[in-house]
Design a protein around this motif. Structure first.
Motif, PDB file in Angstrom:
ATOM      1  N   ALA B  35       0.850  -1.191   0.000  1.00 27.07           N
ATOM      2  CA  ALA B  35       0.000   0.000   0.000  1.00 27.07           C
ATOM      3  C   ALA B  35       0.884   1.240   0.000  1.00 27.07           C
ATOM      4  CB  ALA B  35      -0.937  -0.010   1.210  1.00 27.07           C
ATOM      5  N   GLY B  36       1.631   1.414  -1.076  1.00 26.36           N
ATOM      6  CA  GLY B  36       2.464   2.605  -1.226  1.00 26.36           C
ATOM      7  C   GLY B  36       1.773   3.551  -2.177  1.00 26.36           C
ATOM      8  N   ILE B  37       1.434   4.739  -1.713  1.00 26.24           N
ATOM      9  CA  ILE B  37       0.559   5.600  -2.509  1.00 26.24           C
ATOM     10  C   ILE B  37       1.241   6.051  -3.803  1.00 26.24           C
ATOM     11  CG2 ILE B  37      -1.011   7.573  -2.450  1.00 26.24           C
ATOM     12  CD1 ILE B  37      -1.503   5.410  -0.276  1.00 26.24           C
ATOM     13  N   SER B  38       2.545   6.402  -3.731  1.00 24.71           N
ATOM     14  CA  SER B  38       3.201   6.870  -4.957  1.00 24.71           C
ATOM     15  C   SER B  38       3.255   5.752  -5.999  1.00 24.71           C
ATOM     16  CB  SER B  38       4.601   7.405  -4.653  1.00 24.71           C
ATOM     17  OG  SER B  38       5.386   6.425  -4.014  1.00 24.71           O
ATOM     18  N   GLY B  39       3.521   4.523  -5.565  1.00 23.86           N
ATOM     19  CA  GLY B  39       3.555   3.403  -6.494  1.00 23.86           C
ATOM     20  C   GLY B  39       2.186   3.118  -7.089  1.00 23.86           C
ATOM     21  N   LEU B  40       1.140   3.169  -6.256  1.00 21.96           N
ATOM     22  CA  LEU B  40      -0.217   2.916  -6.735  1.00 21.96           C
ATOM     23  C   LEU B  40      -0.665   4.022  -7.692  1.00 21.96           C
ATOM     24  CD1 LEU B  40      -1.776   1.660  -3.375  1.00 21.96           C
ATOM     25  CD2 LEU B  40      -1.345   0.284  -5.416  1.00 21.96           C
ATOM     26  N   MET B  41      -0.255   5.259  -7.396  1.00 24.41           N
ATOM     27  CA  MET B  41      -0.569   6.372  -8.306  1.00 24.41           C
ATOM     28  C   MET B  41       0.048   6.114  -9.679  1.00 24.41           C
ATOM     29  SD  MET B  41      -2.450   9.006  -7.587  1.00 24.41           S
ATOM     30  CE  MET B  41      -1.861  10.409  -8.542  1.00 24.41           C
ATOM     31  N   ALA B  42       1.316   5.689  -9.683  1.00 22.68           N
ATOM     32  CA  ALA B  42       2.012   5.432 -10.950  1.00 22.68           C
ATOM     33  C   ALA B  42       1.327   4.299 -11.709  1.00 22.68           C
ATOM     34  CB  ALA B  42       3.473   5.100 -10.683  1.00 22.68           C
ATOM     35  N   GLN B  43       0.856   3.273 -10.982  1.00 21.84           N
ATOM     36  CA  GLN B  43       0.143   2.174 -11.639  1.00 21.84           C
ATOM     37  C   GLN B  43      -1.174   2.657 -12.218  1.00 21.84           C
ATOM     38  OE1 GLN B  43      -0.097  -1.075  -8.823  1.00 21.84           O
ATOM     39  NE2 GLN B  43       2.117  -1.024  -8.512  1.00 21.84           N
ATOM     40  N   LEU B  44      -1.871   3.503 -11.442  1.00 24.83           N
ATOM     41  CA  LEU B  44      -3.139   4.057 -11.927  1.00 24.83           C
ATOM     42  C   LEU B  44      -2.908   4.866 -13.203  1.00 24.83           C
ATOM     43  CD1 LEU B  44      -6.076   5.145 -11.759  1.00 24.83           C
ATOM     44  CD2 LEU B  44      -5.286   6.780 -10.071  1.00 24.83           C
ATOM     45  N   LEU B  45      -1.797   5.598 -13.259  1.00 26.20           N
ATOM     46  CA  LEU B  45      -1.502   6.442 -14.421  1.00 26.20           C
ATOM     47  C   LEU B  45      -0.889   5.639 -15.565  1.00 26.20           C
ATOM     48  CD1 LEU B  45       0.003   9.428 -12.399  1.00 26.20           C
ATOM     49  CD2 LEU B  45      -2.202   9.419 -13.566  1.00 26.20           C
ATOM     50  N   GLY B  46      -0.725   4.325 -15.373  1.00 29.30           N
ATOM     51  CA  GLY B  46      -0.193   3.483 -16.435  1.00 29.30           C
ATOM     52  C   GLY B  46       1.308   3.600 -16.602  1.00 29.30           C
ATOM     53  N   MET B  47       1.994   4.098 -15.567  1.00 28.75           N
ATOM     54  CA  MET B  47       3.441   4.278 -15.664  1.00 28.75           C
ATOM     55  C   MET B  47       4.204   3.061 -15.160  1.00 28.75           C
ATOM     56  SD  MET B  47       3.712   8.140 -14.284  1.00 28.75           S
ATOM     57  CE  MET B  47       2.826   9.483 -15.048  1.00 28.75           C
ATOM     58  N   SER B  48       3.524   2.138 -14.510  1.00 24.81           N
ATOM     59  CA  SER B  48       4.177   0.898 -14.092  1.00 24.81           C
ATOM     60  C   SER B  48       3.106  -0.150 -13.832  1.00 24.81           C
ATOM     61  CB  SER B  48       5.048   1.110 -12.837  1.00 24.81           C
ATOM     62  OG  SER B  48       4.275   1.029 -11.678  1.00 24.81           O
ATOM     63  N   GLY B  49       3.516  -1.412 -13.806  1.00 23.67           N
ATOM     64  CA  GLY B  49       2.582  -2.479 -13.481  1.00 23.67           C
ATOM     65  C   GLY B  49       1.756  -2.951 -14.668  1.00 23.67           C
ATOM     66  N   THR B  50       0.894  -3.929 -14.400  1.00 26.92           N
ATOM     67  CA  THR B  50       0.060  -4.553 -15.419  1.00 26.92           C
ATOM     68  C   THR B  50      -1.332  -3.920 -15.424  1.00 26.92           C
ATOM     69  OG1 THR B  50      -0.725  -6.147 -13.812  1.00 26.92           O
ATOM     70  CG2 THR B  50       1.243  -6.758 -15.046  1.00 26.92           C
ATOM     71  N   PRO B  51      -2.112  -4.130 -16.511  1.00 23.96           N
ATOM     72  CA  PRO B  51      -3.486  -3.613 -16.521  1.00 23.96           C
ATOM     73  C   PRO B  51      -4.319  -4.156 -15.353  1.00 23.96           C
ATOM     74  CG  PRO B  51      -2.837  -4.318 -18.719  1.00 23.96           C
ATOM     75  CD  PRO B  51      -1.735  -4.737 -17.795  1.00 23.96           C
ATOM     76  N   ARG B  52      -4.088  -5.412 -14.985  1.00 23.70           N
ATOM     77  CA  ARG B  52      -4.821  -6.004 -13.867  1.00 23.70           C
ATOM     78  C   ARG B  52      -4.498  -5.251 -12.571  1.00 23.70           C
ATOM     79  NH1 ARG B  52      -7.261 -10.985 -12.442  1.00 23.70           N
ATOM     80  NH2 ARG B  52      -6.772 -11.646 -10.319  1.00 23.70           N
ATOM     81  N   ALA B  53      -3.216  -4.931 -12.408  1.00 25.84           N
ATOM     82  CA  ALA B  53      -2.794  -4.180 -11.221  1.00 25.84           C
ATOM     83  C   ALA B  53      -3.390  -2.780 -11.242  1.00 25.84           C
ATOM     84  CB  ALA B  53      -1.276  -4.104 -11.171  1.00 25.84           C
ATOM     85  N   ARG B  54      -3.574  -2.257 -12.449  1.00 23.41           N
ATOM     86  CA  ARG B  54      -4.076  -0.898 -12.587  1.00 23.41           C
ATOM     87  C   ARG B  54      -5.474  -0.741 -11.977  1.00 23.41           C
ATOM     88  NH1 ARG B  54      -3.890   2.425 -18.276  1.00 23.41           N
ATOM     89  NH2 ARG B  54      -4.164   4.482 -17.388  1.00 23.41           N
ATOM     90  N   HIS B  55      -6.332  -1.736 -12.158  1.00 25.12           N
ATOM     91  CA  HIS B  55      -7.688  -1.646 -11.620  1.00 25.12           C
ATOM     92  C   HIS B  55      -7.679  -1.614 -10.096  1.00 25.12           C
ATOM     93  CE1 HIS B  55      -8.861  -3.596 -15.650  1.00 25.12           C
ATOM     94  NE2 HIS B  55      -8.961  -2.290 -15.724  1.00 25.12           N
ATOM     95  N   VAL B  56      -6.858  -2.468  -9.510  1.00 25.23           N
ATOM     96  CA  VAL B  56      -6.756  -2.501  -8.048  1.00 25.23           C
ATOM     97  C   VAL B  56      -6.224  -1.156  -7.549  1.00 25.23           C
ATOM     98  CG1 VAL B  56      -5.534  -3.538  -6.103  1.00 25.23           C
ATOM     99  CG2 VAL B  56      -6.496  -4.996  -7.888  1.00 25.23           C
ATOM    100  N   ALA B  57      -5.177  -0.647  -8.217  1.00 23.57           N
ATOM    101  CA  ALA B  57      -4.598   0.637  -7.817  1.00 23.57           C
ATOM    102  C   ALA B  57      -5.638   1.744  -7.915  1.00 23.57           C
ATOM    103  CB  ALA B  57      -3.385   0.958  -8.694  1.00 23.57           C
ATOM    104  N   ALA B  58      -6.434   1.732  -8.999  1.00 26.12           N
ATOM    105  CA  ALA B  58      -7.449   2.769  -9.189  1.00 26.12           C
ATOM    106  C   ALA B  58      -8.461   2.751  -8.055  1.00 26.12           C
ATOM    107  CB  ALA B  58      -8.145   2.575 -10.534  1.00 26.12           C
ATOM    108  N   MET B  59      -8.907   1.552  -7.670  1.00 24.69           N
ATOM    109  CA  MET B  59      -9.909   1.459  -6.607  1.00 24.69           C
ATOM    110  C   MET B  59      -9.349   1.958  -5.280  1.00 24.69           C
ATOM    111  SD  MET B  59     -12.584   0.575  -8.099  1.00 24.69           S
ATOM    112  CE  MET B  59     -13.840  -0.040  -6.987  1.00 24.69           C
ATOM    113  N   PHE B  60      -8.099   1.592  -4.997  1.00 24.24           N
ATOM    114  CA  PHE B  60      -7.492   2.041  -3.743  1.00 24.24           C
ATOM    115  C   PHE B  60      -7.370   3.565  -3.730  1.00 24.24           C
ATOM    116  CE2 PHE B  60      -4.151   3.233  -0.874  1.00 24.24           C
ATOM    117  CZ  PHE B  60      -4.294   2.387   0.206  1.00 24.24           C
ATOM    118  N   ILE B  61      -6.896   4.126  -4.842  1.00 18.02           N
ATOM    119  CA  ILE B  61      -6.690   5.584  -4.910  1.00 18.02           C
ATOM    120  C   ILE B  61      -8.023   6.325  -4.806  1.00 18.02           C
ATOM    121  CG2 ILE B  61      -5.928   7.468  -6.429  1.00 18.02           C
ATOM    122  CD1 ILE B  61      -3.587   6.006  -5.182  1.00 18.02           C
TER     123      ILE B  61
END
Lengths: 141, 145
Positions: B35-61
């Motif tokens: 639960a690292g906010i900067s990392g989850l933000m980057a995943q939400l913005l499509g700057m790192s991680g997989t599309p599957r991870a992106r959905h989880v990151a988006a919901m958390f953010i």
């Protein structure tokens, strides 16, 4: 289920940020201001947060996979390097300048969005600059 | 000891911290992620991680401001920002770039990494705390704030 759990976890995190006072930049700056009216609250927040997480890491070591996901995706890098150190110092400078780090910045979008928006947009821009810069240096090397 | 710091809020800090740590524990044990906010933000913005991870990151953010707003209904809090607009923009740029370069922020390194006893997180937390202390001391030396 994954998405509901992620939303719940984010909401609990955001509620905790607000209740602890960490969503208030003045409280954070109060902790960082050791030569002024020092406010130790942030240290209590860290203590409170690290207790459940220490237990969680202990449990995690005996789990083969997370409860609602196929596998763990955790940072595996171990070595200490220059980007880690330089990045942390740059982040610390920005944090000290404003009293705001990424969690409280996003959480404040639900409290006073207009006041926090310039910070959040600039933060996203900073992330984008890093992203483009990292991609470019990857292509060159 | 705390009598010396009348503006401290140790109980609220501890309880709020427990909520933050429990939320991070749910991410770790339930979803297998930090639960690292900067990392989850980057995943939400499509700057790192997989599309599957992106959905989880988006919901958390999305959850962060929702949870904060719900909590504010029950317990209104003062929010004071002393930074000028120029400081807010400069600070945001530094925080965004620095957390990506340094692989984490207060939540990822400070909460999740320290409790994992990660050497990288101990170094990062020491450095960003140190840099923040120095920055605030310099602001104090430069003028009233």
């Amino acid at each position: 289920m994954r998405l509901i759990l992620a939303l719940f976890s984010g909401a609990l995190f955001g509620a905790g940020l607000l209740y602890s006072g960490m969503a208030n930049p003045a409280r954070v700056t109060g902790f960082l201001d050791v030569f002024g009216r020092w406010d130790p609250t942030l240290a209590f927040v860290m203590m409170g947060a690290i207790v459940p997480m220490t237990l969680a890491w202990f449990v995690q070591r005996s789990m083969s996979r997370p409860l609602v996901e196929d596998r763990f995706s955790l940072p595996e890098k171990r070595e200490l390097d220059a980007p880690l150190a330089i990045g942390a110092i740059i982040f610390g400078a920005g944090w000290g300048l404003t009293g705001i780090c990424p969690g409280p910045a996003v959480a404040n979008l639900g409290i006073n969005p207009l006041a926090i928006l310039p910070f959040v947009l600039a933060m996203i821009a900073g992330m984008a600059v890093h992203h483009l810069w990292a991609r470019r240096s990857q292509n060159i090397s | 000891m705390l009598a010396n710091f009348p503006h401290a809020a140790p109980i609220e800090g501890l309880v709020g911290g427990l909520m933050i740590g429990t939320a991070a524990a749910i991410m770790l044990l339930g979803l297998g992620r930090i639960a690292g906010i900067s990392g989850l933000m980057a995943q939400l913005l499509g700057m790192s991680g997989t599309p599957r991870a992106r959905h989880v990151a988006a919901m958390f953010i999305i959850g962060l401001p929702v949870g904060a707003a719900l909590m504010a209904l029950g317990a209104p809090v003062a929010l004071e920002m002393s930074a000028t607009p120029a400081m807010m923009v400069a600070g945001g740029l530094l925080v965004g770039f620095g957390t990506r370069l340094g692989s984490g922020c207060t939540s990822g390194h400070g909460v999740c990494g320290l409790s994992r006893l990660s050497a990288r997180s101990f170094v990062a937390t020491g450095l960003f705390m140190g840099a923040a202390f120095v920055t605030v001391a310099m602001l104090r030396a430069a003028g009233p704030f």
